[in-house]
Design an enzyme around this catalytic site. Structure first.
Site, PDB file in Angstrom:
ATOM      1  N   HIS A 232       5.501  28.302  69.645  1.00 57.19           N
ATOM      2  CA  HIS A 232       5.918  27.547  68.479  1.00 57.19           C
ATOM      3  C   HIS A 232       5.003  26.353  68.211  1.00 57.19           C
ATOM      4  CE1 HIS A 232       7.944  26.333  64.995  1.00 57.19           C
ATOM      5  NE2 HIS A 232       7.804  25.115  65.447  1.00 57.19           N
ATOM      6  N   TYR A 236       2.193  24.311  64.755  1.00 54.04           N
ATOM      7  CA  TYR A 236       1.959  22.960  64.239  1.00 54.04           C
ATOM      8  C   TYR A 236       0.549  22.488  64.537  1.00 54.04           C
ATOM      9  CZ  TYR A 236       6.798  23.185  63.170  1.00 54.04           C
ATOM     10  OH  TYR A 236       7.986  23.602  62.654  1.00 54.04           O
ATOM     11  N   HIS A 383       6.585  35.611  56.343  1.00 59.85           N
ATOM     12  CA  HIS A 383       6.693  34.174  56.614  1.00 59.85           C
ATOM     13  C   HIS A 383       5.355  33.593  57.069  1.00 59.85           C
ATOM     14  CE1 HIS A 383       7.942  30.426  58.542  1.00 59.85           C
ATOM     15  NE2 HIS A 383       7.550  30.892  59.708  1.00 59.85           N
ATOM     16  N   PHE A 384       4.717  34.257  58.047  1.00 64.12           N
ATOM     17  CA  PHE A 384       3.562  33.549  58.594  1.00 64.12           C
ATOM     18  C   PHE A 384       2.289  33.727  57.775  1.00 64.12           C
ATOM     19  CE2 PHE A 384       3.485  37.137  61.872  1.00 64.12           C
ATOM     20  CZ  PHE A 384       2.249  37.671  61.536  1.00 64.12           C
ATOM     21  N   HIS A 385       2.290  34.683  56.836  1.00 67.21           N
ATOM     22  CA  HIS A 385       1.137  34.696  55.937  1.00 67.21           C
ATOM     23  C   HIS A 385       1.234  33.560  54.910  1.00 67.21           C
ATOM     24  CE1 HIS A 385       0.159  38.543  57.787  1.00 67.21           C
ATOM     25  NE2 HIS A 385      -1.072  38.309  57.353  1.00 67.21           N
ATOM     26  N   ARG A 446       8.069  45.332  61.713  1.00 69.38           N
ATOM     27  CA  ARG A 446       6.707  44.803  61.796  1.00 69.38           C
ATOM     28  C   ARG A 446       5.990  45.479  62.951  1.00 69.38           C
ATOM     29  NH1 ARG A 446       6.900  38.856  64.807  1.00 69.38           N
ATOM     30  NH2 ARG A 446       4.664  39.145  64.655  1.00 69.38           N
ATOM     31  N   ARG A 447       4.712  45.174  63.147  1.00 74.65           N
ATOM     32  CA  ARG A 447       3.916  45.639  64.294  1.00 74.65           C
ATOM     33  C   ARG A 447       3.977  47.139  64.496  1.00 74.65           C
ATOM     34  NH1 ARG A 447       6.603  41.231  68.163  1.00 74.65           N
ATOM     35  NH2 ARG A 447       4.938  39.704  68.231  1.00 74.65           N
TER      36      ARG A 447
HETATM   37 FE1  HAS Z   1       7.374  29.827  61.578  1.00 76.95          FE
HETATM   38  C1  HAS Z   1       7.913  32.820  63.238  1.00 76.95           C
HETATM   39  C2  HAS Z   1      10.662  28.980  62.012  1.00 76.95           C
HETATM   40  C3  HAS Z   1       6.812  26.757  60.084  1.00 76.95           C
HETATM   41  C4  HAS Z   1       3.996  30.380  61.776  1.00 76.95           C
HETATM   42  N1  HAS Z   1       6.186  31.327  62.330  1.00 76.95           N
HETATM   43  C5  HAS Z   1       6.599  32.471  62.960  1.00 76.95           C
HETATM   44  C6  HAS Z   1       5.449  33.254  63.325  1.00 76.95           C
HETATM   45  C7  HAS Z   1       4.340  32.547  62.940  1.00 76.95           C
HETATM   46  C8  HAS Z   1       4.822  31.337  62.314  1.00 76.95           C
HETATM   47  C9  HAS Z   1       2.887  32.940  63.143  1.00 76.95           C
HETATM   48  O1  HAS Z   1      12.993  29.869  63.802  1.00 76.95           O
HETATM   49  C10 HAS Z   1       5.500  34.647  63.978  1.00 76.95           C
HETATM   50  C11 HAS Z   1       5.214  34.664  65.443  1.00 76.95           C
HETATM   51  C12 HAS Z   1       5.291  36.081  65.925  1.00 76.95           C
HETATM   52  O2  HAS Z   1       4.259  36.786  65.846  1.00 76.95           O
HETATM   53  O3  HAS Z   1       6.366  36.537  66.334  1.00 76.95           O
HETATM   54  N2  HAS Z   1       8.531  28.220  61.087  1.00 76.95           N
HETATM   55  C13 HAS Z   1       9.860  28.085  61.317  1.00 76.95           C
HETATM   56  C14 HAS Z   1      10.338  26.816  60.773  1.00 76.95           C
HETATM   57  C15 HAS Z   1       9.235  26.198  60.215  1.00 76.95           C
HETATM   58  C16 HAS Z   1       8.111  27.076  60.444  1.00 76.95           C
HETATM   59  C17 HAS Z   1      11.727  26.294  60.796  1.00 76.95           C
HETATM   60  N3  HAS Z   1       5.743  28.793  61.011  1.00 76.95           N
HETATM   61  C18 HAS Z   1       5.718  27.540  60.447  1.00 76.95           C
HETATM   62  C19 HAS Z   1       4.358  27.104  60.267  1.00 76.95           C
HETATM   63  C20 HAS Z   1       3.553  28.124  60.747  1.00 76.95           C
HETATM   64  C21 HAS Z   1       4.439  29.176  61.205  1.00 76.95           C
HETATM   65  C22 HAS Z   1       3.961  25.766  59.686  1.00 76.95           C
HETATM   66  C23 HAS Z   1       2.079  28.243  60.827  1.00 76.95           C
HETATM   67  C24 HAS Z   1       1.211  27.386  60.360  1.00 76.95           C
HETATM   68  N4  HAS Z   1       8.970  30.746  62.424  1.00 76.95           N
HETATM   69  C25 HAS Z   1      10.217  30.193  62.556  1.00 76.95           C
HETATM   70  C26 HAS Z   1      11.058  31.085  63.373  1.00 76.95           C
HETATM   71  C27 HAS Z   1      10.277  32.178  63.718  1.00 76.95           C
HETATM   72  C28 HAS Z   1       8.978  31.936  63.115  1.00 76.95           C
HETATM   73  C29 HAS Z   1      12.460  30.897  63.770  1.00 76.95           C
HETATM   74  C30 HAS Z   1      10.689  33.397  64.580  1.00 76.95           C
HETATM   75  C31 HAS Z   1      11.092  34.534  63.722  1.00 76.95           C
HETATM   76  C32 HAS Z   1      11.395  35.767  64.544  1.00 76.95           C
HETATM   77  O4  HAS Z   1      12.553  36.169  64.616  1.00 76.95           O
HETATM   78  O5  HAS Z   1      10.460  36.351  65.134  1.00 76.95           O
HETATM   79  C33 HAS Z   1       9.237  24.818  59.565  1.00 76.95           C
HETATM   80  O6  HAS Z   1       8.271  24.002  60.189  1.00 76.95           O
HETATM   81  C34 HAS Z   1       8.983  24.857  58.085  1.00 76.95           C
HETATM   82  C35 HAS Z   1       9.159  23.512  57.418  1.00 76.95           C
HETATM   83  C36 HAS Z   1       8.550  23.482  56.054  1.00 76.95           C
HETATM   84  C37 HAS Z   1       9.132  22.992  54.947  1.00 76.95           C
HETATM   85  C38 HAS Z   1       8.377  23.011  53.632  1.00 76.95           C
HETATM   86  C39 HAS Z   1       7.985  21.621  53.134  1.00 76.95           C
HETATM   87  C40 HAS Z   1       7.088  21.745  51.953  1.00 76.95           C
HETATM   88  C41 HAS Z   1       5.873  21.165  51.834  1.00 76.95           C
HETATM   89  C42 HAS Z   1       5.050  21.464  50.601  1.00 76.95           C
HETATM   90  C43 HAS Z   1       4.576  20.247  49.849  1.00 76.95           C
HETATM   91  C44 HAS Z   1       3.973  20.659  48.548  1.00 76.95           C
HETATM   92  C45 HAS Z   1       2.714  20.319  48.127  1.00 76.95           C
HETATM   93  C46 HAS Z   1       2.181  20.867  46.853  1.00 76.95           C
HETATM   94  C47 HAS Z   1       1.808  19.453  48.905  1.00 76.95           C
HETATM   95  C48 HAS Z   1      10.488  22.427  54.969  1.00 76.95           C
HETATM   96  C49 HAS Z   1       5.322  20.250  52.864  1.00 76.95           C
HETATM   97  C50 HAS Z   1       3.018  20.499  45.673  1.00 76.95           C
HETATM   98  C51 HAS Z   1       2.545  21.282  44.510  1.00 76.95           C
HETATM   99  C52 HAS Z   1       2.911  21.036  43.260  1.00 76.95           C
HETATM  100  C53 HAS Z   1       2.422  21.887  42.167  1.00 76.95           C
HETATM  101  C54 HAS Z   1       3.842  19.907  42.917  1.00 76.95           C
HETATM  102 CU    CU Z   2       8.479  28.910  65.791  1.00 78.97          CU
END
Ligand code: HAS
Ligand code: CU
Length: 562
Positions: A232, A236, A383-385, A446-447
């Site tokens: 995990h 980050y 999700h992760f793409h 998947r996979r």
């Molecule tokens: Fe995740 C699985 C939960 C974030 C990557 N995640 C994965 C896997 C990867 C991955 C690679 O709880 C698969 C691993 C595998 O092969 O099995 N993930 C989360 C949660 C977050 C999260 C709660 N993940 C990420 C990030 C990753 C990433 C970041 C890579 C960089 N994830 C999970 C969970 C799994 C999981 C379970 C397991 C699933 C399973 O069953 O296998 C949080 O950190 C997300 C928080 C994000 C937000 C969004 C805030 C929005 C922002 C945008 C601002 C906008 C801008 C532009 C700047 C709340 C900051 C504005 C534009 C305008 C036009 C105004």
């Molecule tokens: Cu995670």
């Protein structure tokens, strides 16, 4: 002055890191398109289904581990140098580079051996079809694990170079606040040191001896747990560099200033505290881990949403400030005043927008009960793409349009291709990831090269399976095109001759609210590291003790029968 003239040594280092990153990106993207066409049944002529897993491993390792790590090493080298105004200690930084490169070559050779019939090398089949989440019981050639270990040790040494630069700067500036970029980089590295201990123990204590035949068995639950202890926080390690770009460079590209430096520091401290004690959210379905500890991981994960929600606020506020400096008005009309034709700006914004969707699917993953619905389905790659594949990758490509001219001294070539490229990526990813999410809801796994579309009739909740397959294939093609466009722009820029004054520079306007508005305790790394370790002991101590109680290589965890 241009960065390359001011800091020629660090520029050379950054260029070397970026070249490795871009080569990995090219090969990884090629594997990606072959897989997308194979899986969806659009074209199966490139590989056999048995070789699919070799490609899948190569795709994941090259993109999620090699492209990211080398790009981040380059970005961080630039960031520390720029914000502390000094070259990095070169010997340390270069030894890190060579170690990581050696590790990468070893791991790549082990993976590719699988395509060439897995010849026997040093008494073991040269193959590594273990995917980028390399835990037991799948086993790779020892070269793969040794390569992984070298990449990790190399990244530790790279971090040492940043710390040494910081200590040197501190000696000359005893009373100043740590500049924001260096603060972010050092916080990310502290998080990285804490979290990579898990994968280092997994690889060195268990996987290398096991693959060499020195020990006959390992405990799969223990190696999975050690992997996800790291698995995990590593996400980050990819996200925080993107945030570094969004906080420190994007406001300037928008024509404005960072809204709040103190808030940015709080966000990074929160990541240091909470990134690691959440790994069990990848193991909700694993037996042998008490439900209560899965629950602790879930609540910690929900707290961990906070730094990203704060980021959404701060970054959008900073960009809005920039738009208003450019004459933007109204509640939303200001969006039109932004430089959408600047590839670096547009790429970061589109990456942020997609990350809002990826973050949302992350919240769904994190729910202990909803996770059962999507775990091991195509939802998770969806999700992760969006996260590593866009929030990180598109930000990295976008900021290269801005940074590579500065580390080479050359003008960006093929501007029109660069301008279109982030939009191509965005559309491709929108198609592919939304179809993957929906396919996951329909239960498509998947996979696997054989999602058994034909033998088992999956029913789409939204849309049909045939339409999802088509979208994944078209999306994949667009993403491949996007990668090729990016690499073409980079290659042309790299070989161009120097000439003319660059329109970009590494000077930054002061934030609207600077570090003087935050308490000094935010920069107290010892305190935050200590609290982070306490949280880890609470989250992992008892379950790990139970797994180890019956001997470190015995499978299972009492009272689960094995
Ligand atoms: Fe995740 C699985 C939960 C974030 C990557 N995640 C994965 C896997 C990867 C991955 C690679 O709880 C698969 C691993 C595998 O092969 O099995 N993930 C989360 C949660 C977050 C999260 C709660 N993940 C990420 C990030 C990753 C990433 C970041 C890579 C960089 N994830 C999970 C969970 C799994 C999981 C379970 C397991 C699933 C399973 O069953 O296998 C949080 O950190 C997300 C928080 C994000 C937000 C969004 C805030 C929005 C922002 C945008 C601002 C906008 C801008 C532009 C700047 C709340 C900051 C504005 C534009 C305008 C036009 C105004
Ligand atoms: Cu995670």
């Amino acid at each position: 002055m241009v960065f390359v003239d001011e800091y020629p040594e660090t520029s050379k280092l950054v260029r070397s890191e970026f070249i490795v990153a871009f080569v990995a990106l090219g090969i990884g993207a090629l594997f990606g398109i072959v897989q997308a066409l194979h899986r969806t049944g659009m074209f199966r002529g490139f590989v056999s289904s048995a070789d699919y897993y070799t490609l899948l491993t190569g795709h994941g390792v090259l993109l999620a581990l090699v492209f990211t790590t080398f790009f981040i090493a380059g970005l961080f080298a630039w960031g520390v140098t720029n914000s502390l105004d000094r070259e990095l200690p070169q010997r340390i930084a270069w030894s890190a580079f060579w170690l990581m490169l050696t590790g990468t070559v070893l791991a790549a050779v082990a993976i590719l051996g699988g395509v060439f019939g897995a010849p026997t090398i040093l008494g073991h089949d040269l193959e590594a079809d273990v995917l980028f989440t390399f835990y037991a019981p799948m086993k790779a050639h020892p070269a793969f694990y040794v390569g992984a270990a070298l990449i990790i040790v190399g990244s530790w040494i790279a971090g040492l170079a940043y710390f040494k630069a910081l200590w040197g700067w501190r000696a000359e500036n005893p009373d100043e606040r740590i500049p924001l970029k260096t603060f972010m980089i050092v916080t990310t590295m502290l998080m990285w040191y804490i979290s990579t201990i898990g994968v280092a123990v997994e690889v060195v204590v268990f996987l290398i001896p096991w693959s060499l035949g020195l020990i006959s068995q390992v405990d799969p639950l223990l190696t999975r747990t050690l992997f996800w202890y790291f698995g995990h926080p590593v996400v980050y390690f990819w996200l925080m560099p993107a945030y570094l770009v969004w906080y420190t460079i994007l406001p300037k590209l928008a024509g404005g200033r960072l809204f709040s430096d103190p808030l940015a520091r709080v966000v990074f401290v929160l990541f240091l505290l909470l990134s690691t004690p959440v790994g069990f959210h990848h193991q909700y379905v694993d037996p042998g881990i008490p439900e209560g500890f899965k629950f602790i991981a879930m609540t910690n994960t929900m707290f961990l949403l906070l730094p990203s929600l704060l980021t959404a606020f701060t970054v959008v506020a900073s960009v809005e400030h920039g738009a208003r400096q450019r004459g933007g008005q109204g509640y939303f009309k200001w969006l039109r005043s932004l430089p959408w034709g600047e590839p670096a700006f547009a790429g970061c914004m589109l990456a942020g927008l997609m990350f809002a969707a990826g973050g949302f699917s992350g919240m769904i993953n994190a729910g202990m009960n909803i996770n059962y619905l999507i775990h091991n389905t195509l939802w998770v790659p969806g999700h992760f793409h969006l996260t590593v594949g866009t929030a990180f990758a598109l930000t990295a490509m976008a900021i290269s349009y801005w940074l590579v001219p500065q580390i080479t001294g050359k003008q960006l070539q093929r501007r029109s291709v660069a301008i279109a490229q982030p939009y191509v990526w965005f559309v491709g990813m929108a198609l592919m990831s939304n179809a993957m999410h929906r396919a996951g809801l329909a239960g498509i796994p998947r996979r696997t090269a054989e999602p058994t579309y034909d033998e088992f009739a999956f029913e789409g909740l939204v849309g049909t399976v045939a339409e999802m397959r088509l979208q994944i294939a078209i999306g994949g093609l667009l993403l491949f095109l996007g990668a090729v466009m990016f690499l073409a722009v980079m290659a042309e820029t790299w070989v161009a001759h120097r000439g003319g004054t660059l329109s970009v520079n590494s000077d930054f306007p002061a934030p609207l609210s600077g570090p003087e508005h935050s308490p000094r305790i935010l920069d107290n790394y010892k305190l935050w590291t200590a609290i982070a370790l306490v949280l880890i002991v609470i989250a992992y101590g008892p379950p790990l003790a139970a797994m180890l109680a019956d001997g470190i290589t015995m499978p299972g965890s009492p009272p689960i029968p094995v």
